[in-house]
Design an enzyme around this catalytic site. Structure first.
Site, PDB file in Angstrom:
ATOM      1  CD  GLN A 144      43.346 -78.176  56.340  1.00  0.00           C
ATOM      2  OE1 GLN A 144      43.799 -79.135  56.104  1.00  0.00           O
ATOM      3  NE2 GLN A 144      42.165 -77.901  56.206  1.00  0.00           N
ATOM      4  CE1 TYR A 157      33.195 -68.604  61.710  1.00  0.00           C
ATOM      5  CE2 TYR A 157      32.261 -70.058  60.211  1.00  0.00           C
ATOM      6  CZ  TYR A 157      32.308 -69.604  61.491  1.00  0.00           C
ATOM      7  OH  TYR A 157      31.276 -70.066  62.189  1.00  0.00           O
ATOM      8  CE1 TYR A 207      33.479 -72.048  54.454  1.00  0.00           C
ATOM      9  CE2 TYR A 207      32.892 -73.898  52.857  1.00  0.00           C
ATOM     10  CZ  TYR A 207      33.857 -73.001  53.232  1.00  0.00           C
ATOM     11  OH  TYR A 207      35.070 -73.401  52.946  1.00  0.00           O
ATOM     12  CE  LYS A 219      35.638 -69.614  50.567  1.00  0.00           C
ATOM     13  NZ  LYS A 219      37.092 -69.118  50.975  1.00  0.00           N
ATOM     14  CD1 TRP A 229      35.013 -82.981  49.776  1.00  0.00           C
ATOM     15  CD2 TRP A 229      35.703 -84.978  49.647  1.00  0.00           C
ATOM     16  NE1 TRP A 229      33.793 -83.493  49.488  1.00  0.00           N
ATOM     17  CE2 TRP A 229      34.226 -84.618  49.342  1.00  0.00           C
ATOM     18  CE3 TRP A 229      36.259 -86.196  49.694  1.00  0.00           C
ATOM     19  CZ2 TRP A 229      33.603 -86.004  49.154  1.00  0.00           C
ATOM     20  CZ3 TRP A 229      35.389 -87.309  49.598  1.00  0.00           C
ATOM     21  CH2 TRP A 229      34.077 -87.253  49.398  1.00  0.00           C
TER      22      TRP A 229
END
Ligand SMILES: NC(=O)c1ccc[n+]([C@@H]2O[C@H](COP(=O)([O-])OP(=O)(O)OC[C@H]3O[C@@H](n4cnc5c(N)ncnc54)[C@H](OP(=O)(O)O)[C@@H]3O)[C@@H](O)[C@H]2O)c1
Length: 294
Positions: free
Chosen positions: A12, A68, A132, A136, A156
């Protein structure tokens, strides 16, 4: 010529950066050359190839958009999430050790446990509650071992590219008569195109001033909402008759419990880089304009 590498550029954020650059939507004050790579052209897990690639190009900046990002799947694919979100960052940092390359790495609100009732600042204690988030946070730790790193935590994230909440709700609104969406998780959406602009502004300023303001920064759009509020406005802007109903998280179980509160305090990034950040509803309007042109 300033030489820049952007990794994970089919995601994205990477796609937004690529689109802005390729369509000249951002004017750099000095000439820049950007190398956009993806998992096929530069797999960050291949540390030997990565090191050679970086040495061959001598980049002034590396922006790491590779990640990921499947929060639920990361629970059962812990090793894969760790490899991409932590070890790949280590690989990059080891490849640029002793160089002049400046590194911009993207991280997440999931490094916090979401138990706050006021916006998270960069100094606040991290406490991830998911694999996750753990992966990170480890990635951040590797990035910070290098003395020319900026970490931008965001929340978000959505875009016209890839899969995300905004596109999913838009699609479901066309197919269904009603949707239930949680209203007890509070945060701020981030239009990836705005974050991409902010990254280019940071780059441009750094190139102009030849000064790199290393450290951790928070970036999202302005304002605050629940996923329910976000979905309701998406339905309205889609001219859909689909009804959006608020539900509690306990009635929408997911493998990973989402943070109840993940609003980020953005004062530091705004002041340091003189950024003007759009409100999430204004950015959602932009998203819809771009989605219609897609
Ligand atoms: N999405 C969110 O809601 C959100 C929220 C907060 C923070 N963030 C952070 O924001 C950043 C950008 O997120 P995003 O939504 O743009 O991510 P994304 O759409 O999932 O894109 C990540 C890209 O990284 C690529 N990639 C995976 N493994 C790789 C490897 N070994 N080598 C090179 N590339 C690899 C992926 O390729 P494949 O698709 O082919 O695997 C994908 O194109 C990430 O650091 C993420 O953690 C995201």
């Amino acid at each position: 010529m300033v030489n820049i590498l952007i990794t994970g550029s089919n995601g994205q954020l990477g796609s937004e950066l690529k689109n802005i650059y390729n369509t000249n939507l951002f004017k750099f004050e000095k000439p820049v050359n950007i190398e956009f790579t993806n998992i096929d052209t530069l797999d960050l897990t291949d540390s030997i190839f990565l090191k050679r690639f970086i040495e061959d190009h001598s980049f002034d900046f590396i922006i790491n958009c590779a990640a990921y990002t499947n929060v639920d799947l990361a629970e059962s694919e812990k090793e894969k999430a760790t490899e991409i979100n932590s070890l790949c960052v280590k690989n990059i940092v080891e490849a640029i050790e002793n160089s002049v390359t400046r590194f911009i790495h993207i991280s997440t609100d999931y490094v916090f446990d979401g138990k706050n009732h006021f916006p998270y600042t960069e100094e606040m204690k991290t406490n991830p509650t998911s694999e996750y988030g753990n992966s990170k946070l480890k990635g951040e730790e590797f990035a910070l071992k290098y003395d020319k790193s900026i970490i931008i935590r965001t929340s978000w994230l959505y875009s016209t590219y890839g899969k995300n909440f905004a596109k999913t709700i838009y699609k479901l609104c066309k197919e269904r008569e009603s949707l239930n969406v949680v209203f007890d998780q509070i945060g701020t959406p981030t239009y990836a195109k705005d974050l991409a602009y902010a990254i280019f502004q940071i780059l441009d300023q750094t190139i102009k001033e030849d000064h790199f303001y290393k450290g951790i920064y928070h970036y999202s759009n302005e304002g605050v909402c629940s996923w329910y509020d976000f979905a309701k406005i998406i339905a309205e802007k889609s001219y859909s008759k689909c009804k959006i109903y608020p539900i509690e998280s306990k009635d929408y179980p997911t493998p990973v419990k989402r943070p109840f509160y993940s609003v980020l305090n953005k004062s530091k990034i705004k002041q340091t880089f003189n950024l003007d950040i759009p409100h999430w509803q204004d950015s959602l309007n932009e998203f819809f304009k771009n989605l219609n042109n897609f």
